[in-house]
Design an enzyme around this catalytic site. Structure first.
Site, PDB file in Angstrom:
ATOM      1  N   ARG A  24     -27.048  58.504   5.768  1.00  0.00           N
ATOM      2  CA  ARG A  24     -28.004  57.607   6.422  1.00  0.00           C
ATOM      3  C   ARG A  24     -28.815  58.356   7.475  1.00  0.00           C
ATOM      4  O   ARG A  24     -28.262  59.101   8.281  1.00  0.00           O
ATOM      5  CB  ARG A  24     -27.231  56.477   7.103  1.00  0.00           C
ATOM      6  CG  ARG A  24     -28.079  55.473   7.818  1.00  0.00           C
ATOM      7  CD  ARG A  24     -27.192  54.476   8.510  1.00  0.00           C
ATOM      8  NE  ARG A  24     -26.464  55.100   9.579  1.00  0.00           N
ATOM      9  CZ  ARG A  24     -26.847  55.094  10.859  1.00  0.00           C
ATOM     10  NH1 ARG A  24     -27.965  54.472  11.218  1.00  0.00           N
ATOM     11  NH2 ARG A  24     -26.117  55.682  11.782  1.00  0.00           N
ATOM     12  N   HIS A  26     -21.011  60.744  13.558  1.00  0.00           N
ATOM     13  CA  HIS A  26     -22.119  61.080  14.463  1.00  0.00           C
ATOM     14  C   HIS A  26     -21.786  62.403  15.129  1.00  0.00           C
ATOM     15  O   HIS A  26     -20.675  62.586  15.627  1.00  0.00           O
ATOM     16  CB  HIS A  26     -22.306  59.985  15.510  1.00  0.00           C
ATOM     17  CG  HIS A  26     -23.611  60.091  16.233  1.00  0.00           C
ATOM     18  ND1 HIS A  26     -23.864  61.083  17.147  1.00  0.00           N
ATOM     19  CD2 HIS A  26     -24.741  59.360  16.148  1.00  0.00           C
ATOM     20  CE1 HIS A  26     -25.105  60.940  17.605  1.00  0.00           C
ATOM     21  NE2 HIS A  26     -25.660  59.896  17.007  1.00  0.00           N
ATOM     22  N   GLU A  84     -35.513  61.643  15.121  1.00  0.00           N
ATOM     23  CA  GLU A  84     -34.082  61.918  14.964  1.00  0.00           C
ATOM     24  C   GLU A  84     -33.903  62.813  13.750  1.00  0.00           C
ATOM     25  O   GLU A  84     -34.832  63.004  12.961  1.00  0.00           O
ATOM     26  CB  GLU A  84     -33.292  60.616  14.799  1.00  0.00           C
ATOM     27  CG  GLU A  84     -33.159  59.828  16.085  1.00  0.00           C
ATOM     28  CD  GLU A  84     -32.226  58.637  15.967  1.00  0.00           C
ATOM     29  OE1 GLU A  84     -31.078  58.816  15.564  1.00  0.00           O
ATOM     30  OE2 GLU A  84     -32.675  57.527  16.276  1.00  0.00           O
ATOM     31  N   HIS A  95     -18.858  56.993  12.839  1.00  0.00           N
ATOM     32  CA  HIS A  95     -19.963  56.221  13.415  1.00  0.00           C
ATOM     33  C   HIS A  95     -20.413  55.063  12.532  1.00  0.00           C
ATOM     34  O   HIS A  95     -20.675  53.969  13.025  1.00  0.00           O
ATOM     35  CB  HIS A  95     -21.125  57.190  13.637  1.00  0.00           C
ATOM     36  CG  HIS A  95     -22.327  56.600  14.308  1.00  0.00           C
ATOM     37  ND1 HIS A  95     -22.250  55.952  15.522  1.00  0.00           N
ATOM     38  CD2 HIS A  95     -23.642  56.568  13.945  1.00  0.00           C
ATOM     39  CE1 HIS A  95     -23.465  55.546  15.879  1.00  0.00           C
ATOM     40  NE2 HIS A  95     -24.311  55.893  14.940  1.00  0.00           N
ATOM     41  N   ARG A 124     -27.631  64.530   9.904  1.00  0.00           N
ATOM     42  CA  ARG A 124     -26.384  64.405  10.664  1.00  0.00           C
ATOM     43  C   ARG A 124     -25.180  65.105  10.055  1.00  0.00           C
ATOM     44  O   ARG A 124     -24.348  65.645  10.768  1.00  0.00           O
ATOM     45  CB  ARG A 124     -26.014  62.924  10.770  1.00  0.00           C
ATOM     46  CG  ARG A 124     -26.758  62.283  11.833  1.00  0.00           C
ATOM     47  CD  ARG A 124     -26.273  60.917  12.074  1.00  0.00           C
ATOM     48  NE  ARG A 124     -27.212  60.360  13.019  1.00  0.00           N
ATOM     49  CZ  ARG A 124     -27.285  59.105  13.343  1.00  0.00           C
ATOM     50  NH1 ARG A 124     -26.456  58.248  12.787  1.00  0.00           N
ATOM     51  NH2 ARG A 124     -28.163  58.690  14.216  1.00  0.00           N
TER      52      ARG A 124
HETATM   53  C1  SIN Z   1     -28.172  57.404  17.782  1.00  0.00           C
HETATM   54  O1  SIN Z   1     -28.791  56.902  18.699  1.00  0.00           O
HETATM   55  O2  SIN Z   1     -27.987  58.607  17.676  1.00  0.00           O
HETATM   56  C2  SIN Z   1     -27.586  56.510  16.745  1.00  0.00           C
HETATM   57  C3  SIN Z   1     -28.616  55.849  15.970  1.00  0.00           C
HETATM   58  C4  SIN Z   1     -28.103  55.498  14.632  1.00  0.00           C
HETATM   59  O3  SIN Z   1     -26.956  55.802  14.318  1.00  0.00           O
HETATM   60  O4  SIN Z   1     -28.860  54.950  13.840  1.00  0.00           O
END
Ligand code: SIN
Length: 557
Positions: free
Chosen positions: A408, A266, A150, A373, A312
Site C-alpha cells: 500500500r 511502517h 510519501e 502498521h 515502504r
Molecule cells: C504515515 O503518516 O506515515 C502513515 C500514513 C499511512 O500509513 O497511510
C-alpha cells in the site's frame, strides 16, 4: 555435512507440517445465546466501527435508511484518529488521475485490481471536497491546499491537517456530521461478538455491552468497518482496539478472506523503552528527513534510487538490514537540518511526544524502527464493497478491495476508507430501498459448547502470541519460522478456542489467535517475495506461480 544438515532440516519440517495439518476449525459462534432471553435491537443498516470507512458508510446509508453504528470503545478511538500523514488525492496542479493510478499499481506489484484503483482514485477529489464542505480544515498556505509526498508517490499529492493530525481532523468532521443526522444512532463501548447468518445471508450481529448485557441486533444490511489487526504483533503503531475482530467474525461466518499474508510494516515508529510505538509519519521523510544508522551514516541511497522515499517495504527491509549490520535495536531519523520554526509548525504532535521523552526534534536524532502498521488483506469484496455473504459489506482496513495489491502506498488508505465507505453505505441504502424487505427476526438458540471454566492467564497468552508473530511472521519470513508459529498457535488454539468467555478480553484473544493463524497459513502458502511479504527462503518474485491472490475460507459455516 551440509547435505546431511539439509535433509535433517527437511525431515524436521515435514514432521511438523504433519502436526499442524490437524487444524481445528473455530466454533461458529464464540458465545451461546437464545433469542427468547436476549434483548433485540432493530435497524435498517448496522455499521460496525466508527473510523473513516464506518462513518462514511453510515452517513451515506442514512440518506435513505435508519443506521446504527456500533463501536467497541469511544466513537473516536480507532486507527483513523491516529493517522498522521494525510490523504493521497489528485487535487494539485500538474497531478493527474493516471499518474496516481500508475504509482498505486507499481507499488501493488501486479496484485491490484486496476478497475478498483481507477474508480477510487477518480472518486477521491469528490469525497475530499465533500469533507471540506463539511468543515474539515486541511493545511493551507496563502489560501491554497499544501501537498506533501510519501514513499512510492512520484508527485506531492498528500494533503494533511493540523500538521501531523490528519486522521483526527477527518474523524472529528465525520463524527460531527453523523451526530447531527437524525437517522444515525451510535452505541459506544459495545462489542460485536459475531455476525448472525442463516443460509448464507447476514441478518445482523450479536453484541455485548458491560451494563446492558447481550443484544441481538437485527439489520437488513450489515457493514463491517472494524479496522485492522496490528495488535497481533508486539511492535505496532495500532491502538489497543485493533485486534482483528471483524476479520475473525467474518471468517467464522463463512466469508472469503484474501491476501492475509500482506501485513504492512511502517518503517519509522518511535523506539524508546517505555514509549508507546508512536508513528513518525512518512511525511517527515517527505519533508527531507534522513535515515541514519548508529554510526551516523545515511544508508537509504545504497538500497534504492528513491532513497528515504522508496516504497515502504524497501525502507523497512533496509532498516532491518542496517539494524542487523550495526547490531542495534533501531536506526535514527534526522531532521535537524530543517529550520526549527518550520519543523515545529509542521509536526506539532511529533514534537510534543518526542519532547515528553527528552528529545528535541530540532536538535536530536529520533530513534526509530519498523512496526506492524496496516493489514492490506482482509474480507474479500467486490467493487460495491459486497462480501461473499449476502447482505454483508466490508470497507476500510478490514476489507480487501484490491486497491493496494501487495503493497500500500502511504495515505492511500484514508482515501480508500472515504471512497469505499461511501460506496458501501450508498449501495446498502439503495439495495434496501429496492428490495423493500421487512426485518424478520427468527428464533435462534446457539449453544457454543465451550467450557466456561478457565484458569487461563489471557495477558500471558496474548503477549506470547505478539512476540511469536513479531519474531516468526514479521518483516522477514521463512518456512521454518512460519511453521514454528503455526504450530505454536495451533497449540494455544486447542485450549483457548474451546472456552466460552464472558467479556471482551477473552473474545479478543480468540479473535487474535484466529487472525494470526490466517496470516501465518497464508504467508506459508506464498512461496515468493512480493510487496510487503518478504521470504528469505524465496527472495524472488515468482510471477509464473504466484501472481495471484491467496484466499482462505472456513470449511463449514
Ligand atoms: C504515515 O503518516 O506515515 C502513515 C500514513 C499511512 O500509513 O497511510
Amino acid at each position: 555435512m551440509k547435505i546431511k544438515e539439509f535433509s535433517l532440516t527437511n525431515k524436521f519440517i515435514k514432521d511438523r507440517i504433519r502436526s499442524v495439518k490437524k487444524q481445528v476449525e473455530p466454533k461458529r459462534y464464540l458465545v451461546s445465546f437464545d433469542s427468547r432471553t436476549t434483548a433485540h435491537v432493530f435497524t435498517d443498516v448496522l455499521v460496525m466501527g466508527s473510523g473513516v470507512a464506518g462513518l462514511s458508510a453510515a452517513i451515506q446509508a442514512a440518506r435513505c435508511d435508519s443506521v446504527l453504528v456500533v463501536t467497541k470503545e469511544r466513537i473516536d478511538e480507532n486507527n483513523t484518529a491516529y493517522a498522521q500523514g494525510g490523504v493521497a488525492v489528485v487535487l494539485s496542479a500538474g497531478d493527474t488521475v493516471s499518474k496516481h493510478i500508475k504509482d498505486t499499481l507499481d507499488a501493488g506489484q501486479g496484485l491490484c485490481d486496476a478497475a478498483t484503483v481507477k474508480a477510487f482514485i477518480s472518486e477521491g477529489p469528490r469525497r475530499v471536497n465533500e469533507l471540506i464542505a463539511w468543515g474539515a480544515l486541511f493545511d493551507k498556505e496563502n489560501d491554497r491546499l499544501v501537498f506533501t509526498q510519501e514513499g512510492g508517490h512520484h508527485f506531492p499529492r498528500i494533503i494533511h491537517a493540523q500538521g501531523d493530525s490528519t486522521g483526527k481532523e477527518i474523524e472529528q468532521t465525520l463524527i460531527a456530521v453523523a451526530r447531527e443526522n437524525k437517522n444515525i444512532k451510535v452505541f459506544e463501548h459495545t462489542f460485536v461478538i459475531d455476525l448472525i447468518t442463516e443460509d448464507g445471508i447476514c441478518h445482523g450481529a450479536i453484541a455485548w455491552h458491560a451494563k446492558k448485557g447481550s443484544m441481538l441486533i437485527w439489520a437488513k444490511r450489515t457493514i463491517l468497518a472494524t479496522g485492522g489487526c496490528g495488535q497481533v504483533y508486539r511492535e505496532t503503531t495500532n491502538p489497543g482496539v485493533a485486534t482483528g475482530d471483524g476479520l475473525a467474525m467474518a471468517y467464522r461466518a463463512g466469508a472469503t478472506l484474501q491476501d492475509m499474508e500482506f501485513v504492512q510494516f511502517h518503517p519509522t515508529t518511535l523506539y524508546i523503552a517505555g514509549a508507546v510505538r508512536f508513528l513518525i509519519t512518512e511525511t517527515v521523510r517527505g519533508e527531507g528527513g534522513i535515515l541514519r544508522n548508529k554510526r551516523g551514516e545515511r544508508f537509504m541511497p545504497k538500497y534504492h534510487p528513491q532513497a528515504e522515499l522508496a516504497p515502504r517495504d524497501v525502507v523497512s527491509q533496509s532498516i532491518l538490514k542496517e539494524m542487523q549490520k550495526t547490531d542495534r535495536t533501531h536506526v535514527y531519523i534526522d531532521i535537524r537540518h530543517i529550520p526549527k520554526e518550520r519543523l515545529y509548525a509542521r509536526f506539532p504532535r511529533i514534537r510534543e511526544i518526542c519532547a515528553s521523552f527528552g528529545i528535541d526534534i530540532a536538535k536530536d536524532l529520533i530513534p526509530v524502527r519498523p512496526s506492524a502498521h496496516y493489514m492490506i488483506g482482509g474480507v474479500k469484496v467486490n467493487r460495491f464493497s459486497r462480501t461473499t455473504i449476502r447482505h454483508l459489506y466490508a470497507c476500510g482496513e478490514v476489507a480487501c478491495t484490491g486497491m493496494h495489491g501487495a503493497n500500500r502506498l502511504g495515505s492511500n488508505s484514508l482515501l480508500e476508507g472515504l471512497v469505499a465507505g461511501s460506496v458501501a453505505g450508498a449501495d446498502a441504502g439503495k439495495s434496501i430501498q429496492r428490495s423493500k424487505r421487512e426485518l424478520f427476526p427468527y428464533p435462534i438458540q446457539e449453544l457454543a459448547g465451550g467450557s466456561k471454566i478457565s484458569w487461563l492467564d489471557l495477558n500471558d497468552i496474548g503477549n506470547s502470541l505478539k512476540s511469536l508473530m513479531w519474531r516468526d511472521a514479521g518483516i522477514e519470513r521463512d518456512e521454518k519460522h512460519l511453521l514454528e508459529a503455526e504450530e505454536m498457535i495451533e497449540m494455544w488454539c486447542r485450549y483457548v478456542m474451546d472456552k466460552e468467555f464472558a467479556n471482551p478480553a477473552g473474545w479478543e484473544l480468540q479473535n487474535m489467535l484466529l487472525v494470526s493463524r490466517l496470516i501465518v497459513v497464508s504467508a506459508r502458502k506464498r512461496k515468493e517475495s512480493r510487496g510487503v511479504h518478504h521470504r528469505s527462503d524465496y527472495p524472488e518474485t515468482d510471477n509464473t506461480h504466484w501472481k495471484r491472490h491467496i484466499t482462505v475460507k472456513r470449511q463449514k459455516s
